[in-house]
Motif scaffolding. Structure first.
Motif, PDB file in Angstrom:
ATOM      1  N   LEU A 499       1.635   2.679  95.118  1.00  0.00           N
ATOM      2  CA  LEU A 499       2.982   3.321  95.598  1.00  0.00           C
ATOM      3  C   LEU A 499       2.957   4.776  95.329  1.00  0.00           C
ATOM      4  O   LEU A 499       3.531   5.626  95.895  1.00  0.00           O
ATOM      5  N   ALA A 500       2.778   4.962  93.874  1.00  0.00           N
ATOM      6  CA  ALA A 500       2.862   6.299  93.412  1.00  0.00           C
ATOM      7  C   ALA A 500       1.925   7.297  94.293  1.00  0.00           C
ATOM      8  O   ALA A 500       2.410   8.370  94.345  1.00  0.00           O
ATOM      9  N   TYR A 501       0.675   6.792  94.421  1.00  0.00           N
ATOM     10  CA  TYR A 501      -0.189   7.822  95.250  1.00  0.00           C
ATOM     11  C   TYR A 501       0.037   7.807  96.694  1.00  0.00           C
ATOM     12  O   TYR A 501      -0.157   8.848  97.321  1.00  0.00           O
ATOM     13  N   ALA A 502       0.656   6.960  97.248  1.00  0.00           N
ATOM     14  CA  ALA A 502       1.155   6.938  98.723  1.00  0.00           C
ATOM     15  C   ALA A 502       2.193   7.944  98.928  1.00  0.00           C
ATOM     16  O   ALA A 502       2.224   8.628  99.815  1.00  0.00           O
ATOM     17  N   ILE A 503       3.133   8.131  97.692  1.00  0.00           N
ATOM     18  CA  ILE A 503       4.143   8.925  97.834  1.00  0.00           C
ATOM     19  C   ILE A 503       3.562  10.502  97.620  1.00  0.00           C
ATOM     20  O   ILE A 503       3.868  11.406  98.249  1.00  0.00           O
ATOM     21  N   LYS A 504       2.472  10.577  96.567  1.00  0.00           N
ATOM     22  CA  LYS A 504       1.907  11.691  96.229  1.00  0.00           C
ATOM     23  C   LYS A 504       1.237  12.245  97.274  1.00  0.00           C
ATOM     24  O   LYS A 504       1.437  13.503  97.770  1.00  0.00           O
ATOM     25  N   PHE A 505       0.435  11.596  98.346  1.00  0.00           N
ATOM     26  CA  PHE A 505      -0.142  12.185  99.298  1.00  0.00           C
ATOM     27  C   PHE A 505       0.542  11.971 100.659  1.00  0.00           C
ATOM     28  O   PHE A 505      -0.239  12.017 101.782  1.00  0.00           O
ATOM     29  N   GLN A 506       1.823  11.204 100.748  1.00  0.00           N
ATOM     30  CA  GLN A 506       2.618  10.901 101.860  1.00  0.00           C
ATOM     31  C   GLN A 506       1.860  10.301 102.771  1.00  0.00           C
ATOM     32  O   GLN A 506       1.367  10.644 104.103  1.00  0.00           O
ATOM     33  N   SER A 507       1.040   9.027 102.421  1.00  0.00           N
ATOM     34  CA  SER A 507       0.255   8.213 103.248  1.00  0.00           C
ATOM     35  C   SER A 507       0.742   6.852 103.093  1.00  0.00           C
ATOM     36  O   SER A 507       0.299   6.235 102.189  1.00  0.00           O
ATOM     37  N   ALA A 508       1.282   6.229 104.190  1.00  0.00           N
ATOM     38  CA  ALA A 508       1.531   4.764 103.897  1.00  0.00           C
ATOM     39  C   ALA A 508       0.186   3.855 104.206  1.00  0.00           C
ATOM     40  O   ALA A 508       0.266   2.935 103.851  1.00  0.00           O
ATOM     41  N   ASP A 509      -0.766   4.449 105.018  1.00  0.00           N
ATOM     42  CA  ASP A 509      -1.982   3.772 105.086  1.00  0.00           C
ATOM     43  C   ASP A 509      -2.602   3.401 103.526  1.00  0.00           C
ATOM     44  O   ASP A 509      -3.172   2.328 103.531  1.00  0.00           O
ATOM     45  N   LEU A 510      -2.350   4.275 102.640  1.00  0.00           N
ATOM     46  CA  LEU A 510      -2.972   3.888 101.382  1.00  0.00           C
ATOM     47  C   LEU A 510      -2.362   2.649 100.797  1.00  0.00           C
ATOM     48  O   LEU A 510      -2.947   2.128  99.856  1.00  0.00           O
ATOM     49  N   LEU A 511      -1.149   2.417 101.126  1.00  0.00           N
ATOM     50  CA  LEU A 511      -0.531   1.345 100.416  1.00  0.00           C
ATOM     51  C   LEU A 511      -0.825  -0.002 101.426  1.00  0.00           C
ATOM     52  O   LEU A 511      -0.709  -1.132 100.870  1.00  0.00           O
TER      53      LEU A 511
END
Length: 938
Positions: A499-511
């Motif tokens: 979740l932290a990296y999804a916010i950092k890179f603004q990518s829901a796909d990551l989550l």
């Protein structure tokens, strides 16, 4: 409330991901130390400002006249303010405290250096203080005084406003009445403020040693004899005025401090401005050359020491301008190693020949290094085959993040060789990589053009999904897959991290993606410069990061500098403008001004797993020692570098450019000549660039033997011309030749300055380029090469001190104007004095100038002229391992006839393609083959 939670989580995610990144890399103490320092400085600024401002307002309000009748206007003000008084008494100090706290936090590095300062072991010539006082202590003291003055001034204004609003200060017409409490508070606050100005004025004495006075940096005659004593006197007057304000607080009379304040202002004008101007006009201007001499000498000595130029070897070089037979015999090794491959022109050639697929790329400007090939050290042009995501057709998040994650391999070519058709002769090439560099991990996850982030790694036994490299031929669809198995980034093993990296890179796909598992790693901040800058924030980094194959890995080597602009008497240079040249654009952001620099750290970044190592290269540098106290255990000793890594260390280009810029003026060590500026030099403009847009000619790396040295070494060099000729006359003569030994060892970093005789005219780069351009024979051949759909590109113009003079060498490339064309090295221009030669190979050109005795014919003629292997025994026919009993004449004759047949086939194909240039070249090769055959048969 929801907004607060969202903002809080955004802040948390940013801090949390920073912790994960630094912790994975092993540099978490660097982050936490910065945090501790920033928080501590913020609290100091916040508490000091808030407390002093609150106390000032509180005392003013508490001591207000309780029964004083105010005028109607103030009554209305009070009615408006009173409901907000409690909020203002707390809110105003807090708000201003936050602003001051943020400002002080930004200066955390000044504070931590002060508390961990290291002595330089050198004292200034004016006050006899160690240089560390100016580098660490003076900025710290002046910062404290500046912040304290601002806080006291704000508190003074707040106290005056509060006393006025609540009747402590009353104005009736021309009459001003001040209550006893208001008088005491205002007078004491004013006394503190004036005392702080006294300290500031006193510290300004020492600041004159780092001020630029126009001619040189540091205190000049007027500063020493008028400015510095004047500041001491003004500081004393300011202390007296502060005492008078204290007296006023006790006795209640304002006349004396007001008179004292007026005296201070008048004194500052007379002592601080008028008197120094008089001394400058009456004493210095008529006798400047003599009275400034000792101060100029101070500037020369300090500048040369601060830039590492105090041990430079200055040698007169009586360069001859007439070539003579056998003149190059003693310089055979230098001429054999002349680099004819231009790293700024062959990137496109590398791309066309070695990119393999559209999703790979090379840097625009390639790097020059050297490698041990057999028994010799070979100058090499090297490039990393990096990923180019925009080249692949399906631009999905899945492909860009999970599939196309890394580049593959390096490509390296001999610097002094070419194939028969003008292509680079590669010593490492292909996918998978093959060549002379041995076995190494070819995958490049961290590079200068890596994607913003990639997610790699998978559970053991999982099917690989990362694209590794294309298999088979160019048109083959078969691809090799790979799974990253290193430790290159934080592991996404829980939902909080994802979740932290999804916010950092603004990518829901990551989550949401199923391909992101608990075994996945996220790689980001992948550029070598970015990684080193984050783990060593105190370093200024060299702009030229270069790759090397070391110990079975591809590593990026980064040079780090420790700098300051506070070295007394040393000339200040703007680093960003100094390093700009044809190869290095002016940075988008200005770099710090510097007047002291040391290449204190060599850093490496592993191209596969991104691991960073910092090595203390200059262990005597006091600034590095200071930072080692602040960040212990982050810098390894240079002895930890492997021998193979050490062999690829080189003298950094940006440091050399800075030293080159300083020596334009500071090669003069006699004060009178320095002041007159009659021997000032300049770096020539790059003569290969269009007039009007040319920048400084860059320094070049190549292996050569500098006059006076025992043996050849990997070297960086540059030239000088008279300064007066740079603005309008590029036909300038050469005045100096600067080199630095770039090979690790006892002579590493040894600077040699060859000074040319003033009475002789040795042509400089601009004049030589003009000779090349205007020579009739050269112009005719260039015109022939440019016929049809081709264009000629001139490579870097190299200058070498050989044969008792200066030899100029310039490769000439020919490129078709077609869409997929690339430059091919077809000719070589050379010049010695006013003699010019333009031939197919360097050896042929040298033979023309030096009467058929270049001294280097055995070194590179074969490799450069016809692409054959110089290691093949001359008695062995190429391709069949030799025929027992065959004579050398028979083999040579067979070779000549084979060359003729090959040239004939090439000519036929060239005519079919309509390429007249290639046809003419094939004709020449046919003629050469026939002449060789005639010579063999007699």
């Amino acid at each position: 409330m929801l907004a607060v939670l969202v903002i809080g989580f955004l802040v948390f995610s940013n801090l949390f991901t920073d912790v994960l990144w630094y912790d994975q890399l092993g540099f978490l103490p660097v982050l936490t130390t910065q945090w501790y320092a920033v928080v501590a400085m913020f609290l100091v600024g916040f508490v000091a400002t808030g407390l002093v401002l609150w106390l000032s307002i509180f005392l003013a309000f508490r001591s207000r006249p309780l029964y004083q009748k105010l005028n109607s206007q103030l009554d209305r003000y009070q009615q408006v303010i009173e409901p907000l008084r409690r909020l203002a008494m707390i809110g105003l100090p807090v708000l201003i405290g936050i602003f001051v706290g943020v400002s002080t936090a930004a200066r955390w590095s000044v504070a931590v250096q002060f508390f961990n300062r290291t002595s330089f072991g050198q004292v200034d010539p004016q006050f006899g203080l160690d240089v560390s006082f100016y580098v660490y202590e003076l900025p710290f003291y002046r910062g404290i005084v500046a912040y304290a003055s601002a806080i006291v001034l704000i508190s003074f204004l707040a106290a005056v406003a509060t006393h006025y609003l609540y009747g402590g200060i009353r104005i009736n017409g021309r009459e001003v009445r001040i209550s006893r409490a208001a008088r005491i508070q205002i007078a004491v606050t004013a006394a503190v403020y004036i005392a702080l100005q006294a300290v500031s004025i006193w510290l300004d004495q020492f600041a004159t040693l780092v001020d630029d006075n126009g001619i040189f940096t540091g205190a000049a005659y007027t500063d020493v004899n008028a400015g510095i004593p004047g500041r001491a006197i003004l500081a004393g007057i300011a202390v007296l005025v502060a005492v008078l304000f204290i007296v006023t607080a006790a006795v209640g009379r304002w006349r004396l401090p007001l008179i004292g304040t007026g005296l201070l202002i008048v004194s500052s004008l007379i002592i601080g401005t008028v008197y120094p101007a008089i001394v400058q006009r009456l004493t210095v201007v008529p006798n400047a050359k003599s009275v400034e001499a000792q101060y100029i000498e101070r500037g020369i000595d300090a500048t040369r020491t601060a830039y590492g130029l105090d041990d430079i070897d200055v040698r007169p070089y009586d360069a001859v301008t007439t070539a003579s037979p056998g003149a190059l015999r003693e310089d055979a090794q230098t001429t054999a190693n002349i680099r004819i491959l231009d790293p700024a022109l062959v990137s496109q050639t590398f791309s066309q020949l070695e990119r393999v697929k559209q999703y790979y790329q090379f840097q625009t400007h390639l790097d020059v290094d050297r490698y041990r090939i057999g028994d010799t050290t070979q100058d090499t042009v090297i490039a990393v085959r990096e990923l180019k995501q925009s080249g692949q057709s399906n631009q999905s998040w899945y492909n860009n993040t999970l599939v196309y994650t890394h580049g593959f391999g390096v490509v390296a070519a001999y610097g002094n060789k070419r194939t028969v058709d003008g292509q680079p002769e590669f010593l490492e090439s292909g996918i998978p990589s093959t060549g002379e560099l041995g076995d190494f991990q070819p995958r490049v996850y961290f590079g200068e053009n890596s994607p913003a982030y990639s997610i790699v790694g998978a559970a053991e036994g999982s099917a690989p999904i990362e694209f590794d490299y294309p298999q088979g031929g160019e048109d083959s669809e078969a691809n090799a897959d790979f799974t990253f198995d290193g430790d290159g980034g934080p592991v996404l093993d829980n939902v909080v991290k994802k979740l932290a990296y999804a916010i950092k890179f603004q990518s829901a796909d990551l989550l949401l993606s199923d391909a992101v598992t608990d075994h996945s790693q996220i790689l980001y901040d992948r550029k070598p410069l970015d990684r080193v800058k984050k783990v060593a924030p105190y370093l200024t980094l060299d702009s030229d990061t270069y790759p090397a194959v070391v110990d079975g890995r591809v590593v990026w080597i980064v040079d780090g500098y420790t700098t300051t602009a506070d070295y007394p008497y040393s000339s200040v240079q703007q680093l960003s403008s100094t390093i700009a040249d044809t190869y290095t654009p002016t940075p988008d952001y200005p770099l710090d001004d510097v007047n002291y620099i040391r290449n204190s750290v060599k850093a490496t970044v592993d191209a596969y797993d991104g691991s960073v190592h910092l090595y203390a290269w200059d262990t005597e540098d006091p600034i590095l020692k200071t930072w080692q106290k602040i960040f212990p255990s982050t810098i390894e000793p240079a002895s930890a570098m492997s021998p193979e890594l050490t062999a690829h260390v080189r003298y950094p280009a940006d440091l050399f450019k800075l030293q080159r810029a300083i020596l334009q003026t500071y090669h003069v060590t006699e004060a009178g000549s320095f002041y007159s500026g009659d021997d000032a030099w300049a770096t020539p403009l790059d003569p290969t660039q269009a007039s009007g847009s040319a920048k400084a000619q860059p320094p070049y790396y190549l292996t050569m033997q500098v006059p006076g040295s025992d043996k050849p070494a990997f070297t960086i060099y540059s030239t000088y011309i008279p300064k007066s000729q740079t603005s309008s006359d590029n036909q300038s003569v050469l005045t100096g030749y600067l080199t630095a030994n770039a090979d690790p060892g006892k002579d590493y970093g040894k600077l040699t300055l060859l000074t040319l005789p003033k009475q002789d005219t040795v042509p400089g780069p601009g004049q030589v380029q003009n000779s090349f351009n205007t020579d009739t024979e050269v112009a005719n051949q260039i015109a022939l090469l440019e016929r049809g759909s081709t264009q000629v590109k001139r490579g870097n113009l190299l200058t070498l001190p050989v044969g008792g003079g200066l030899l100029y060498v310039q490769p000439v490339y020919v490129q078709s104007t077609g869409e997929t064309s690339y430059p091919l090295l077809r000719k070589v221009l050379v010049a010695f004095g006013d003699q010019v030669a333009f031939e197919d190979t360097l050896d042929e050109a040298l033979d023309v100038l030096f009467g058929g005795d270049s001294g280097a014919d055995a070194g590179d003629t074969d490799a450069e002229g016809d692409g054959s292997d110089p290691g093949v025994d001359p008695g062995t026919a190429p391709g069949d391992g030799g025929t027992e009993g065959s004579s050398l004449d028979e083999v040579a004759l067979a070779k000549a006839l084979a060359d003729y047949q090959k040239a004939l086939a090439d000519r036929t194909k060239a005519y079919q393609d309509g390429d007249l240039v290639a046809a003419a070249q094939a004709d020449q090769r046919m003629q050469d083959a026939i002449e060789r055959a005639i010579d063999i048969t007699g």
